[in-house]
Design a protein around this motif. Sequence first.
Motif, PDB file in Angstrom:
ATOM      1  N   LEU A  71       0.820  -1.210   0.000  1.00  0.00           N
ATOM      2  CA  LEU A  71       0.000   0.000   0.000  1.00  0.00           C
ATOM      3  C   LEU A  71       0.859   1.267   0.000  1.00  0.00           C
ATOM      4  O   LEU A  71       0.558   2.228  -0.718  1.00  0.00           O
ATOM      5  CB  LEU A  71      -0.950  -0.008   1.197  1.00  0.00           C
ATOM      6  CG  LEU A  71      -2.055  -1.069   1.140  1.00  0.00           C
ATOM      7  CD1 LEU A  71      -2.870  -1.064   2.420  1.00  0.00           C
ATOM      8  CD2 LEU A  71      -2.937  -0.864  -0.071  1.00  0.00           C
ATOM      9  N   LEU A  72       1.921   1.277   0.778  1.00  0.00           N
ATOM     10  CA  LEU A  72       2.829   2.424   0.765  1.00  0.00           C
ATOM     11  C   LEU A  72       3.484   2.599  -0.606  1.00  0.00           C
ATOM     12  O   LEU A  72       3.656   3.726  -1.085  1.00  0.00           O
ATOM     13  CB  LEU A  72       3.889   2.281   1.850  1.00  0.00           C
ATOM     14  CG  LEU A  72       3.424   2.547   3.279  1.00  0.00           C
ATOM     15  CD1 LEU A  72       4.529   2.184   4.261  1.00  0.00           C
ATOM     16  CD2 LEU A  72       3.014   3.993   3.447  1.00  0.00           C
ATOM     17  N   SER A  73       3.842   1.495  -1.237  1.00  0.00           N
ATOM     18  CA  SER A  73       4.448   1.575  -2.576  1.00  0.00           C
ATOM     19  C   SER A  73       3.470   2.150  -3.600  1.00  0.00           C
ATOM     20  O   SER A  73       3.851   2.964  -4.434  1.00  0.00           O
ATOM     21  CB  SER A  73       4.907   0.195  -3.025  1.00  0.00           C
ATOM     22  OG  SER A  73       5.925  -0.274  -2.189  1.00  0.00           O
ATOM     23  N   VAL A  74       2.216   1.729  -3.517  1.00  0.00           N
ATOM     24  CA  VAL A  74       1.203   2.244  -4.441  1.00  0.00           C
ATOM     25  C   VAL A  74       0.998   3.742  -4.217  1.00  0.00           C
ATOM     26  O   VAL A  74       0.958   4.531  -5.169  1.00  0.00           O
ATOM     27  CB  VAL A  74      -0.124   1.470  -4.282  1.00  0.00           C
ATOM     28  CG1 VAL A  74      -1.258   2.160  -5.013  1.00  0.00           C
ATOM     29  CG2 VAL A  74       0.035   0.045  -4.782  1.00  0.00           C
ATOM     30  N   VAL A  75       0.892   4.150  -2.946  1.00  0.00           N
ATOM     31  CA  VAL A  75       0.687   5.575  -2.643  1.00  0.00           C
ATOM     32  C   VAL A  75       1.897   6.392  -3.082  1.00  0.00           C
ATOM     33  O   VAL A  75       1.745   7.468  -3.681  1.00  0.00           O
ATOM     34  CB  VAL A  75       0.405   5.760  -1.134  1.00  0.00           C
ATOM     35  CG1 VAL A  75       0.476   7.224  -0.733  1.00  0.00           C
ATOM     36  CG2 VAL A  75      -0.952   5.185  -0.780  1.00  0.00           C
ATOM     37  N   LEU A  76       3.103   5.881  -2.814  1.00  0.00           N
ATOM     38  CA  LEU A  76       4.311   6.624  -3.182  1.00  0.00           C
ATOM     39  C   LEU A  76       4.568   6.626  -4.685  1.00  0.00           C
ATOM     40  O   LEU A  76       5.385   7.401  -5.173  1.00  0.00           O
ATOM     41  CB  LEU A  76       5.518   6.057  -2.431  1.00  0.00           C
ATOM     42  CG  LEU A  76       5.528   6.360  -0.936  1.00  0.00           C
ATOM     43  CD1 LEU A  76       6.610   5.560  -0.236  1.00  0.00           C
ATOM     44  CD2 LEU A  76       5.689   7.840  -0.687  1.00  0.00           C
ATOM     45  N   THR A  77       3.888   5.774  -5.428  1.00  0.00           N
ATOM     46  CA  THR A  77       3.938   5.826  -6.886  1.00  0.00           C
ATOM     47  C   THR A  77       2.859   6.764  -7.422  1.00  0.00           C
ATOM     48  O   THR A  77       3.088   7.503  -8.384  1.00  0.00           O
ATOM     49  CB  THR A  77       3.752   4.418  -7.479  1.00  0.00           C
ATOM     50  OG1 THR A  77       4.799   3.582  -6.995  1.00  0.00           O
ATOM     51  CG2 THR A  77       3.786   4.446  -8.991  1.00  0.00           C
ATOM     52  N   ALA A  78       1.692   6.749  -6.796  1.00  0.00           N
ATOM     53  CA  ALA A  78       0.569   7.561  -7.265  1.00  0.00           C
ATOM     54  C   ALA A  78       0.784   9.052  -7.023  1.00  0.00           C
ATOM     55  O   ALA A  78       0.355   9.878  -7.835  1.00  0.00           O
ATOM     56  CB  ALA A  78      -0.719   7.105  -6.582  1.00  0.00           C
ATOM     57  N   ILE A  79       1.451   9.412  -5.932  1.00  0.00           N
ATOM     58  CA  ILE A  79       1.656  10.833  -5.620  1.00  0.00           C
ATOM     59  C   ILE A  79       2.454  11.544  -6.718  1.00  0.00           C
ATOM     60  O   ILE A  79       2.009  12.580  -7.226  1.00  0.00           O
ATOM     61  CB  ILE A  79       2.299  11.000  -4.236  1.00  0.00           C
ATOM     62  CG1 ILE A  79       1.296  10.640  -3.144  1.00  0.00           C
ATOM     63  CG2 ILE A  79       2.812  12.415  -4.029  1.00  0.00           C
ATOM     64  CD1 ILE A  79       1.888  10.592  -1.748  1.00  0.00           C
ATOM     65  N   PRO A  80       3.628  11.046  -7.123  1.00  0.00           N
ATOM     66  CA  PRO A  80       4.339  11.745  -8.211  1.00  0.00           C
ATOM     67  C   PRO A  80       3.559  11.766  -9.527  1.00  0.00           C
ATOM     68  O   PRO A  80       3.589  12.762 -10.254  1.00  0.00           O
ATOM     69  CB  PRO A  80       5.635  10.958  -8.372  1.00  0.00           C
ATOM     70  CG  PRO A  80       5.832  10.271  -7.080  1.00  0.00           C
ATOM     71  CD  PRO A  80       4.461   9.981  -6.571  1.00  0.00           C
ATOM     72  N   PHE A  81       2.872  10.679  -9.819  1.00  0.00           N
ATOM     73  CA  PHE A  81       2.056  10.646 -11.039  1.00  0.00           C
ATOM     74  C   PHE A  81       0.998  11.737 -10.992  1.00  0.00           C
ATOM     75  O   PHE A  81       0.807  12.483 -11.955  1.00  0.00           O
ATOM     76  CB  PHE A  81       1.409   9.267 -11.192  1.00  0.00           C
ATOM     77  CG  PHE A  81       0.626   9.114 -12.450  1.00  0.00           C
ATOM     78  CD1 PHE A  81       1.266   8.879 -13.656  1.00  0.00           C
ATOM     79  CD2 PHE A  81      -0.750   9.210 -12.442  1.00  0.00           C
ATOM     80  CE1 PHE A  81       0.544   8.747 -14.828  1.00  0.00           C
ATOM     81  CE2 PHE A  81      -1.481   9.081 -13.606  1.00  0.00           C
ATOM     82  CZ  PHE A  81      -0.833   8.848 -14.795  1.00  0.00           C
ATOM     83  N   TRP A  82       0.329  11.859  -9.843  1.00  0.00           N
ATOM     84  CA  TRP A  82      -0.701  12.876  -9.678  1.00  0.00           C
ATOM     85  C   TRP A  82      -0.106  14.280  -9.771  1.00  0.00           C
ATOM     86  O   TRP A  82      -0.694  15.169 -10.386  1.00  0.00           O
ATOM     87  CB  TRP A  82      -1.403  12.666  -8.336  1.00  0.00           C
ATOM     88  CG  TRP A  82      -2.387  13.730  -7.996  1.00  0.00           C
ATOM     89  CD1 TRP A  82      -3.622  13.927  -8.541  1.00  0.00           C
ATOM     90  CD2 TRP A  82      -2.203  14.770  -7.030  1.00  0.00           C
ATOM     91  NE1 TRP A  82      -4.217  15.021  -7.972  1.00  0.00           N
ATOM     92  CE2 TRP A  82      -3.371  15.553  -7.029  1.00  0.00           C
ATOM     93  CE3 TRP A  82      -1.178  15.100  -6.160  1.00  0.00           C
ATOM     94  CZ2 TRP A  82      -3.523  16.644  -6.204  1.00  0.00           C
ATOM     95  CZ3 TRP A  82      -1.340  16.182  -5.327  1.00  0.00           C
ATOM     96  CH2 TRP A  82      -2.496  16.954  -5.360  1.00  0.00           C
ATOM     97  N   LEU A  83       1.054  14.481  -9.145  1.00  0.00           N
ATOM     98  CA  LEU A  83       1.701  15.796  -9.188  1.00  0.00           C
ATOM     99  C   LEU A  83       2.026  16.225 -10.618  1.00  0.00           C
ATOM    100  O   LEU A  83       1.821  17.379 -10.998  1.00  0.00           O
ATOM    101  CB  LEU A  83       2.987  15.789  -8.358  1.00  0.00           C
ATOM    102  CG  LEU A  83       2.840  15.757  -6.849  1.00  0.00           C
ATOM    103  CD1 LEU A  83       4.196  15.606  -6.189  1.00  0.00           C
ATOM    104  CD2 LEU A  83       2.131  16.993  -6.353  1.00  0.00           C
ATOM    105  N   VAL A  84       2.519  15.294 -11.416  1.00  0.00           N
ATOM    106  CA  VAL A  84       2.899  15.628 -12.791  1.00  0.00           C
ATOM    107  C   VAL A  84       1.666  15.811 -13.668  1.00  0.00           C
ATOM    108  O   VAL A  84       1.595  16.753 -14.470  1.00  0.00           O
ATOM    109  CB  VAL A  84       3.835  14.542 -13.374  1.00  0.00           C
ATOM    110  CG1 VAL A  84       4.047  14.745 -14.849  1.00  0.00           C
ATOM    111  CG2 VAL A  84       5.160  14.552 -12.636  1.00  0.00           C
ATOM    112  N   MET A  85       0.694  14.946 -13.531  1.00  0.00           N
ATOM    113  CA  MET A  85      -0.470  15.004 -14.410  1.00  0.00           C
ATOM    114  C   MET A  85      -1.368  16.198 -14.130  1.00  0.00           C
ATOM    115  O   MET A  85      -1.983  16.744 -15.051  1.00  0.00           O
ATOM    116  CB  MET A  85      -1.281  13.713 -14.312  1.00  0.00           C
ATOM    117  CG  MET A  85      -0.543  12.496 -14.846  1.00  0.00           C
ATOM    118  SD  MET A  85       0.029  12.675 -16.541  1.00  0.00           S
ATOM    119  CE  MET A  85      -1.502  12.650 -17.421  1.00  0.00           C
ATOM    120  N   THR A  86      -1.477  16.618 -12.864  1.00  0.00           N
ATOM    121  CA  THR A  86      -2.348  17.745 -12.547  1.00  0.00           C
ATOM    122  C   THR A  86      -1.610  19.070 -12.560  1.00  0.00           C
ATOM    123  O   THR A  86      -2.236  20.118 -12.729  1.00  0.00           O
ATOM    124  CB  THR A  86      -3.013  17.557 -11.175  1.00  0.00           C
ATOM    125  OG1 THR A  86      -2.000  17.475 -10.169  1.00  0.00           O
ATOM    126  CG2 THR A  86      -3.897  16.331 -11.169  1.00  0.00           C
ATOM    127  N   GLY A  87      -0.303  19.051 -12.333  1.00  0.00           N
ATOM    128  CA  GLY A  87       0.471  20.286 -12.313  1.00  0.00           C
ATOM    129  C   GLY A  87       0.161  21.175 -11.125  1.00  0.00           C
ATOM    130  O   GLY A  87       0.235  22.393 -11.225  1.00  0.00           O
TER     131      GLY A  87
END
Length: 111
Positions: free
Chosen positions: A20-36
């Motif tokens: 779960l931590l790995s999924v969250v720590l992968t999703a956060i950068p993806f979200w940061l880049v995609m939403t700006g």
Amino acid sequence: MSEVQAQPHGSRRGYLVGFLLSVVLTAIPFWLVMTGVLNSVSATAIAIFACAAAQIVVHVLCFLHLDTRSEGGWTLIAFLFTVVIVAITVGGSVWVMYHINTNTMPGMGPM
């Protein structure tokens, strides 16, 4: 014959927390880049590197089980030694390439 010592393995809960931590720590950068949401490119890069460093720690603790208890701490010491050697090698290579590029490129300096 000598008895083989049982190595400590992770529990189902430990693996689930690590996943779960790995999924969250992968999703956060993806979200940061995609939403700006972070207006600065450097702030986004720092956040991505922070999440990457945190994910390395999660993988080392939850999946590789490298801590001071396993094998008397020798696996952790060997891992840290490897990290230091890799950092020296990569840092030294980048430093040498930068200086070679700076000092051997004729005609690239100020005119």
